[in-house]
Write a protein that holds these residues in place. Structure first.
Motif: not given
Length: 425
Positions: A236-237, A294-308, A382-391
């Motif tokens: 959530n953070l 398992i659910a967040p492991l599969v889906t959270c990394p995909l949020t990095a598509l937005m800052p790209l 840059a903040t979106l990148w930090i959020g994606a890694v943290g999630m």
């Protein structure tokens, strides 16, 4: 499959009323999710820090009243708490379009309404989660949570798709009026639920501190519960850091208008709906414990598509990553909510819910604040990148806990005191 079999709990009139109340209340909440920041961005020309601070005010209630809320709710009928908080939130939101029409609306007015609304939401959510086991029984918790998650997901689709055009047509402040109406109608529907709890027996000497301590002790005693709330807290953070800058990124860096932003957020709702429809099946196949990580492991990394993404078609490809995040989030929440409710005795449900919320949501106000600070210092991307890694890293507490191999929901814990030994001969 017979229609009655597919409907399941929806055949029960009281659950149907709760289902409808959830639909209207969540629709209002989803409209607010888009409209309130857009009031600040478009109507008041707020900067990144002010938008981040608005997110902090919206979620600060978890820190301010998170722990005592559970003890207070355990002393009251949950249905009554839900009704009163729905009505009060409706009135608070109504002040925004009224103040705008009178040319009195300021960013500080938004902060005040957001804080008051957030505090009431803490009480509503604690009562709502605690009420479900009473209404449907513990054997139907996964089905009940799945169906309520499904309707919340539908409103996640329809809310932004309604709010986006409304903001364009009548302005963001007037759009808040629709949210106020949804909250009020939710409260009216909850009034018609007939299955009412007995009022909890008051203790002879109620002590708020002792009751809060009981809730904390219960949650912290069990490794699986500790892992769930710690993983939630980390997730959530970083999620709120990500969300605090997402609208600014879409509106100012991608050049999207309110309708297009609403379309992307509706896509997130589609992912959440798919997750709700599949949650029961996936949890049974993978296991209620393993799916939580398992659910967040599969889906959270995909949020990095937005800052790209770049302005144009790639931003809509990136929106698929956000939809995946929502899908994984709902699957995870359905399983972990059912896990928590199944394990907790009735008299501790409110305190368990409030304690879990306090710990796991405690970082949300900080996330909003940090999102604003990081956005001001380094930019939204840059903040979106930090959020994606943290999630993505939020899976670690659950992966390193007994949840890694717990496939079944636990049995309810018996917290009743042992009988005194009989020393008579």
């Amino acid at each position: 499959m017979a229609t009655s079999s597919r409907l399941g709990l929806l055949r029960e009139p009281d659950f149907g009323r709760l289902f409808a109340a959830t639909a209207l209340g969540q629709l209002g909440d989803r409209i607010i999710f888009l409209a309130l920041p857009l009031v600040a961005i478009m109507a008041l020309d707020a900067d990144e820090f002010q938008v981040g601070l608005l997110t902090t005010m919206t979620t600060a209630g978890s820190l301010l009243v998170g722990l005592p809320a559970g003890a207070w709710v355990d002393r009251m009928r949950k249905r009554s708490v839900m009704i009163s908080t729905d009505m009060a939130r409706s009135l608070a939101l109504l002040t925004i379009p009224v103040a705008w029409s009178a040319d009195l609306l300021t960013i500080w007015w938004l902060y005040t309404v957001a804080l008051f609304h957030g505090i009431l939401t803490v009480f509503f959510d604690v009562a709502y989660i605690s009420y479900l086991p009473h209404l449907v029984g513990r054997s139907h918790l996964v089905e009940g949570n799945s169906k309520l998650s499904a309707i919340r997901s539908v409103t996640s689709i329809s809310g932004p798709s309604i709010a986006g055009p409304m903001v364009g047509w009548v302005g963001a402040p007037a759009t808040v009026l629709a949210s106020s109406i949804g909250m009020a109608m939710s409260g009216l529907l909850a009034m018609n639920i007939r299955n009412r709890e007995q009022k909890p027996e008051p203790s002879e000497r109620p002590q708020l501190g002792r009751e809060i301590k009981e809730g904390l002790k219960f949650v912290l005693k069990y490794p699986a519960l500790r892992a769930i709330i710690l993983g939630d807290g980390i997730f959530n953070l970083f999620l709120v850091m990500y969300q605090a800058m997402l609208l600014i990124f879409l509106e100012r860096e991608m050049g999207l208008d309110s309708f297009e932003i609403g379309l992307i957020l509706s896509g997130m709702g589609c992912g959440a709906l798919l997750g709700a429809l599949l949650a029961t099946r996936i949890s049974r196949r993978v296991g209620h414990g393993p799916i939580i990580w398992i659910a967040p492991l599969v889906t959270c990394p995909l949020t990095a598509l937005m800052p790209l993404a770049r302005p144009g078609w790639s931003v809509y490809v990136a929106a698929v990553g956000l939809a995946s995040l929502s899908m994984g989030g709902v699957v995870r929440v359905v399983s972990q909510s059912s896990f928590q409710q199944a394990l907790t005795p009735d008299h501790l449900l409110g305190r368990m819910s409030a304690t879990a919320r306090f710990v796991s949501w405690g970082g949300i106000p900080l996330g909003g604040f940090l999102g604003g600070v990081l956005g001001s210092a380094f930019g939204a991307k840059a903040t979106l990148w930090i959020g994606a890694v943290g999630m993505t890293l939020s899976i670690l507490p659950n992966f390193l806990s007994p949840l890694r191999t717990m496939r079944q929901l636990p049995e309810q814990v018996d917290t009743s005191p042992l009988p005194e030994p009989d020393h008579r001969r």
